[in-house]
Design a protein around this motif. Structure first.
Motif, PDB file in Angstrom:
ATOM      1  N   GLY A 108      -5.935 -11.262  -4.918  1.00 58.44           N
ATOM      2  CA  GLY A 108      -6.964 -10.287  -5.298  1.00 58.44           C
ATOM      3  C   GLY A 108      -7.968 -10.085  -4.179  1.00 58.44           C
TER       4      GLY A 108
ATOM      5  N   SER B  18     -10.602  -0.011   5.554  1.00 58.49           N
ATOM      6  CA  SER B  18      -9.490  -0.905   5.295  1.00 58.49           C
ATOM      7  C   SER B  18      -9.614  -2.227   6.021  1.00 58.49           C
ATOM      8  CB  SER B  18      -8.198  -0.211   5.721  1.00 58.49           C
ATOM      9  OG  SER B  18      -7.100  -1.062   5.537  1.00 58.49           O
TER      10      SER B  18
ATOM     11  N   THR C 235      -4.152  -0.800   4.236  1.00 62.94           N
ATOM     12  CA  THR C 235      -4.357   0.556   3.708  1.00 62.94           C
ATOM     13  C   THR C 235      -4.388   1.548   4.871  1.00 62.94           C
ATOM     14  OG1 THR C 235      -5.597  -0.285   1.837  1.00 62.94           O
ATOM     15  CG2 THR C 235      -5.934   2.025   2.373  1.00 62.94           C
TER      16      THR C 235
ATOM     17  N   ASN D 249      -9.778  -6.168  -3.123  1.00 71.13           N
ATOM     18  CA  ASN D 249     -10.573  -5.086  -3.703  1.00 71.13           C
ATOM     19  C   ASN D 249     -10.167  -4.840  -5.159  1.00 71.13           C
ATOM     20  OD1 ASN D 249     -12.727  -3.422  -3.146  1.00 71.13           O
ATOM     21  ND2 ASN D 249     -11.489  -1.703  -2.456  1.00 71.13           N
ATOM     22  N   LEU D 250      -9.126  -5.504  -5.615  1.00 66.25           N
ATOM     23  CA  LEU D 250      -8.656  -5.558  -7.000  1.00 66.25           C
ATOM     24  C   LEU D 250      -7.987  -4.279  -7.495  1.00 66.25           C
ATOM     25  CD1 LEU D 250     -11.609  -7.658  -8.512  1.00 66.25           C
ATOM     26  CD2 LEU D 250      -9.348  -8.475  -7.844  1.00 66.25           C
ATOM     27  N   GLY D 251      -7.596  -3.412  -6.565  1.00 65.95           N
ATOM     28  CA  GLY D 251      -6.845  -2.216  -6.947  1.00 65.95           C
ATOM     29  C   GLY D 251      -5.478  -2.576  -7.506  1.00 65.95           C
TER      30      GLY D 251
ATOM     31  N   ALA E  15      -2.776 -13.421   3.274  1.00 69.77           N
ATOM     32  CA  ALA E  15      -3.276 -13.085   1.925  1.00 69.77           C
ATOM     33  C   ALA E  15      -2.186 -13.274   0.869  1.00 69.77           C
ATOM     34  CB  ALA E  15      -3.782 -11.646   1.898  1.00 69.77           C
TER      35      ALA E  15
ATOM     36  N   LYS F  99       0.830  -1.215   0.000  1.00 71.92           N
ATOM     37  CA  LYS F  99       0.000   0.000   0.000  1.00 71.92           C
ATOM     38  C   LYS F  99       0.857   1.255   0.000  1.00 71.92           C
ATOM     39  CE  LYS F  99      -3.679  -2.571   0.554  1.00 71.92           C
ATOM     40  NZ  LYS F  99      -4.754  -2.731  -0.406  1.00 71.92           N
TER      41      LYS F  99
HETATM   42  N1  F0G Z   1      -2.690  -8.526   0.108  1.00 76.15           N
HETATM   43  C1  F0G Z   1      -2.719  -7.737   1.196  1.00 76.15           C
HETATM   44  C2  F0G Z   1      -1.708  -7.991   2.259  1.00 76.15           C
HETATM   45  C3  F0G Z   1      -3.690  -6.714   1.315  1.00 76.15           C
HETATM   46  O1  F0G Z   1      -3.689  -5.936   2.380  1.00 76.15           O
HETATM   47  C4  F0G Z   1      -4.640  -6.544   0.276  1.00 76.15           C
HETATM   48  C5  F0G Z   1      -5.670  -5.526   0.363  1.00 76.15           C
HETATM   49  C6  F0G Z   1      -4.546  -7.389  -0.831  1.00 76.15           C
HETATM   50  C7  F0G Z   1      -3.577  -8.364  -0.884  1.00 76.15           C
HETATM   51  C8  F0G Z   1      -5.486  -7.277  -1.971  1.00 76.15           C
HETATM   52  O2  F0G Z   1      -5.192  -6.166  -2.756  1.00 76.15           O
HETATM   53  O3  F0G Z   1      -7.365  -5.011  -2.665  1.00 76.15           O
HETATM   54  O4  F0G Z   1      -5.638  -4.389  -4.329  1.00 76.15           O
HETATM   55  O5  F0G Z   1      -6.852  -6.554  -4.525  1.00 76.15           O
HETATM   56  N2  F0G Z   1      -5.891  -4.820   1.375  1.00 76.15           N
HETATM   57  C9  F0G Z   1      -6.807  -3.684   1.418  1.00 76.15           C
HETATM   58  C10 F0G Z   1      -6.699  -2.960   2.738  1.00 76.15           C
HETATM   59  C11 F0G Z   1      -8.162  -3.965   0.963  1.00 76.15           C
HETATM   60  O6  F0G Z   1      -7.668  -2.331   3.170  1.00 76.15           O
HETATM   61  O7  F0G Z   1      -5.618  -2.962   3.324  1.00 76.15           O
HETATM   62  P1  F0G Z   1      -6.348  -5.483  -3.630  1.00 76.15           P
END
Ligand code: F0G
Length: 434
Positions: A246, A143, A147, A248-250, A356, A120
């Motif tokens: 994946g 979040s 984030t 929120n897929l940003g 994740a 992030k």
């Molecule tokens: N891996 C980690 C460690 C994350 O924190 C996130 C998303 C993802 C993968 C997925 O990434 O959303 O771009 O597809 N975390 C967000 C958060 C949603 O609020 O910290 P993404």
């Protein structure tokens, strides 16, 4: 032509000034992205310049995001940019993980080495720079933990006021602790991520707070540099595959945009295939790509121990869809057991990551088993978060106490149980005899 915001929807493509505070197209409601004129110099020249900057002590050059500023030129001036020296994350060979996943070789691009421990930070330095440019004193995000940690750090470093909304009881303590320590006003809402995002979007508009979720197109610009830096580290030889989790897929959207632009501008001759991996209990994007004719359907009650990706209604799915389509990519889903075991294997490599992130290795294992990914493919997997983000999960796994959200026991196939010993050299020597 200066940088502009442009509607992502093919049928609209309306353009707006770069300094307008909007997150969706005011005409059609579509997602927005940043559009630029052509880069200021040919690829070979920029590649050389970016290498030279690694020798520099200037803060912007020391950032693994702003070093590549020619491909994210949305600011008129860089004097107010706040960098915590994000990026610079290593590309690590992991032979043991490769063998586990059925590959000859595998490299991890480890975003957990970032200042707040996740990818992030690459996006947040850009999002906060845009907040400063717009003169927005308060910034907010909902979040699953990373984030909020990142936004809290960058906003506080920039003298802004961070406001964090998190699903109560559903983020790891490591991440919650970061938001508190970095000084964010922290609201624990009794709802899930998707519900809170809808809430915060209305609140942000009503209260004049700048929203820094990945719907914010400037976050996406920063996250593009994960790909740029990885290609730079590989001397601009693209791998065959890039694998990422994946939620929120940003990030999928950012990787797709980076690859599209770099290819169109002549930085790379081929586009790697993206493989997006979701947790089985929170896999609406997997469902969409499997059956596109059914349209996008949110998962109303997403559930996974990989709380970072516990998201059922990802906002960036249209951009992610394009990213997968343009790269000839795939989407896979993996179980709680598969994530837990893959995570332990990444740990055994001396690398480690949060749950994740480990979905990547579990996903690769499935893709090689189905022969979609050949064993000799050149693969880079992106580890999105640091091992220390969620120590509770780790302790439970290794002590055989980890349970899936539905109560099923997760087997500690690669468990490493700690041993309690008396304060007695003879007894300890006996324990260590073999
Ligand atoms: N891996 C980690 C460690 C994350 O924190 C996130 C998303 C993802 C993968 C997925 O990434 O959303 O771009 O597809 N975390 C967000 C958060 C949603 O609020 O910290 P993404």
């Amino acid at each position: 032509m200066p940088a502009e915001l442009i509607c992502f929807e093919e049928g609209c493509r309306a353009r707006f000034p770069i300094a307008e505070v909007i997150y969706n197209c005011p005409r059609c409601g579509g997602l927005l992205e940043v559009a630029y004129p052509a880069p200021p110099a040919p690829p070979a020249e920029l590649k050389r310049l970016w290498r030279e900057r690694r020798m520099s002590n200037a803060p912007l050059d020391q950032s693994g995001v702003w070093r590549y500023r020619e491909i994210i030129p949305f600011l008129e001036s860089f004097h107010r940019v706040v960098t915590l020296r994000e990026g610079h994350t290593p590309l690590l060979d992991a032979p043991r993980a490769a063998a586990y996943a059925g590959l000859d070789a595998l490299a991890f691009k480890h975003q957990g080495f970032n200042p707040t421990g996740s990818f992030k930070d690459n996006g947040m330095t850009c999002g906060v720079a845009q907040a400063l440019r717009l003169g927005m004193p308060r910034v907010a995000c909902v979040s699953t933990g990373n984030t909020s940690a990142s936004m809290a750090a960058y906003a506080s470093a920039a003298g802004l006021h961070p406001i964090v909304f998190i699903p109560h009881g559903n983020i790891s303590y490591g991440k919650l602790a970061q938001a508190l320590e970095y000084g964010a006003r922290t609201l624990q809402v009794e709802a899930n991520f998707d519900q809170i995002l809808a809430l915060v979007r209305t609140l942000a508009e009503r209260l004049g707070i700048y929203l820094l979720n990945s719907i914010n197109p400037f976050r996406i610009e920063g996250q593009k540099t994960i790909i740029v830096e990885m290609l730079d580290q590989r001397d601009w030889n693209p791998p065959d595959w890039i694998v990422l989790p994946g939620g929120n897929l940003g990030n999928t959207a950012a990787f797709g945009k980076a690859l599209r632009e770099l290819h169109a501008q002549g930085f790379i001759a081929k586009v790697p295939r993206l493989a997006v991996i979701q947790a089985a209990g929170a896999a609406p994007f997997y469902d969409l790509v499997r059956a596109p004719a059914d349209g996008f359907r949110a998962v109303p009650h997403p559930d996974t121990l990989a709380t970072a990706i516990k998201i059922g209604d990802p906002v960036s799915w249209p951009k992610a869809m394009r990213a997968v389509a343009c790269s000839g990519g795939v989407v896979e889903k993996v179980t709680e057991q598969e994530i837990a075991d893959a995570k332990a294997i990444i740990g055994q490599c001396g690398i480690g990551c949060e749950p994740a992130s480990a979905a990547t290795l579990a996903g690769i294992r499935k893709l090689t088993a189905s022969r979609l990914m050949p064993h000799d493919a050149c693969v880079v997997a992106v580890l999105t978060g640091n091992l220390l983000k969620d120590p509770d999960y780790i302790y439970r796994y290794h002590t055989g106490k980890l349970e899936a959200p539905d109560g099923t026991a997760i087997h500690s196939h690669y468990g490493n149980q700690p041993t309690v010993v008396p304060n007695d050299p003879a007894a300890i020597a006996e324990v260590l005899r073999n």
